[in-house]
Each structure stands twice: as C-alpha cells, then as structure tokens.
Scaffold this motif. Sequence first.
Motif, short mmCIF file in Angstrom:
data_model
loop_
_atom_site.label_atom_id
_atom_site.label_comp_id
_atom_site.label_asym_id
_atom_site.label_seq_id
_atom_site.Cartn_x
_atom_site.Cartn_y
_atom_site.Cartn_z
N LEU A 13 -0.64 -6.18 -4.92
CA LEU A 13 -2.09 -6.13 -5.04
C LEU A 13 -2.61 -7.43 -4.46
N ARG A 16 -8.79 -10.92 -1.84
CA ARG A 16 -9.18 -11.95 -0.86
C ARG A 16 -10.66 -12.29 -0.98
N SER A 59 -6.25 -15.97 -0.72
CA SER A 59 -5.52 -14.74 -1.06
C SER A 59 -4.79 -14.92 -2.37
N ARG A 100 -12.44 -8.68 -1.31
CA ARG A 100 -11.78 -7.46 -0.84
C ARG A 100 -10.52 -7.27 -1.66
N VAL A 101 -10.29 -6.06 -2.12
CA VAL A 101 -9.09 -5.73 -2.88
C VAL A 101 -8.27 -4.74 -2.05
N GLU A 102 -6.99 -5.05 -1.91
CA GLU A 102 -6.10 -4.20 -1.12
C GLU A 102 -4.82 -3.94 -1.91
N VAL A 103 -4.25 -2.77 -1.71
CA VAL A 103 -2.92 -2.49 -2.21
C VAL A 103 -2.03 -2.39 -0.98
N SER A 104 -1.07 -3.29 -0.89
CA SER A 104 -0.16 -3.33 0.25
C SER A 104 1.14 -2.64 -0.13
N VAL A 126 -4.20 3.55 -6.96
CA VAL A 126 -4.69 2.88 -5.74
C VAL A 126 -6.20 3.01 -5.63
N THR A 127 -6.74 4.20 -5.82
CA THR A 127 -8.19 4.37 -5.69
C THR A 127 -8.94 3.70 -6.83
N TYR A 129 -8.44 0.71 -7.84
CA TYR A 129 -8.70 -0.67 -7.46
C TYR A 129 -9.87 -0.73 -6.49
#
Length: 129
Positions: A13, A16, A59, A100-104, A126-127, A129
């Motif tokens: 997770l 940024r 980050s 910004r929130v990302e799941v990598s 995932v959705t 977040y």
Amino acid sequence: MSVRSMTEISVSLIVRTTSLSLPELTTVLGVSPSRGHSRGHIPHEGRRKHFQTPLPHTSWILHSEQDVTAPLNDHLRALAASLPPHDLQQLRAKLPADVRVEVSVGVFYDGQAGYLEVEPGSLEIVTGY
C-alpha cells in the motif's frame, strides 16, 4: 520429470503526497510504514550525478509482510488488517488534497506463463482504498 512453475507475489500500500514529510504522514495515518521517504530525499546520494535528483514526493509504503508464495488475497487481507480501507477513508479529511493512494501488486513467474487468481474479496479491499 515435471516442471512446476513458481509464482511470487509482492503487495504494498503506497500513500504519496508533496505536502507532508514522512514523519508527518505517518503521524496522520497512525501506522508505521515498512519503508518510505520524504520529499526531497536523494535515493542514491554519493552515486553518479544523474541519480542524485531529489524525489518530488513523500512516499509512505506498507508491505503486506506475507510470504511471496501466499495467495494475493492473503497479501491484501494483511494490508487491510494493518490499515483498514475504512480507516484510511476516514483519515482522508486530515490528509492534504494531493494525497494519492495506490495498491502495488508485483507478480513474478519463473516460467513463460503464469496466472494470478483474483477473488471478489480482493477487489473489494483494493477499491476500498
């Protein structure tokens, strides 16, 4: 002789922002990251000049800490246990607008072909977040 293909998965997770430092972002989120950096950090300080560009954002990165052979859903459940999507949504009011929130999700195969099973519960995390 049979050849078995190995799949490895890495899930993180990532949050940024350009507005907060890593300690400030960590304080708002209330969870220590697995790793991260503040805006302006030089990742390869002391190396060749073109690698010395300061990073443009902070980050905050949380790894799932699951074994690389664990299924995707296990990785995502581990992230959700550390920082539940609902909790992050409630914290958004305290976060700057540029967050910004990302799941990598990294998937690595030792063969030419592989597959990744994505369960409905995984998509909900995932959705969320």
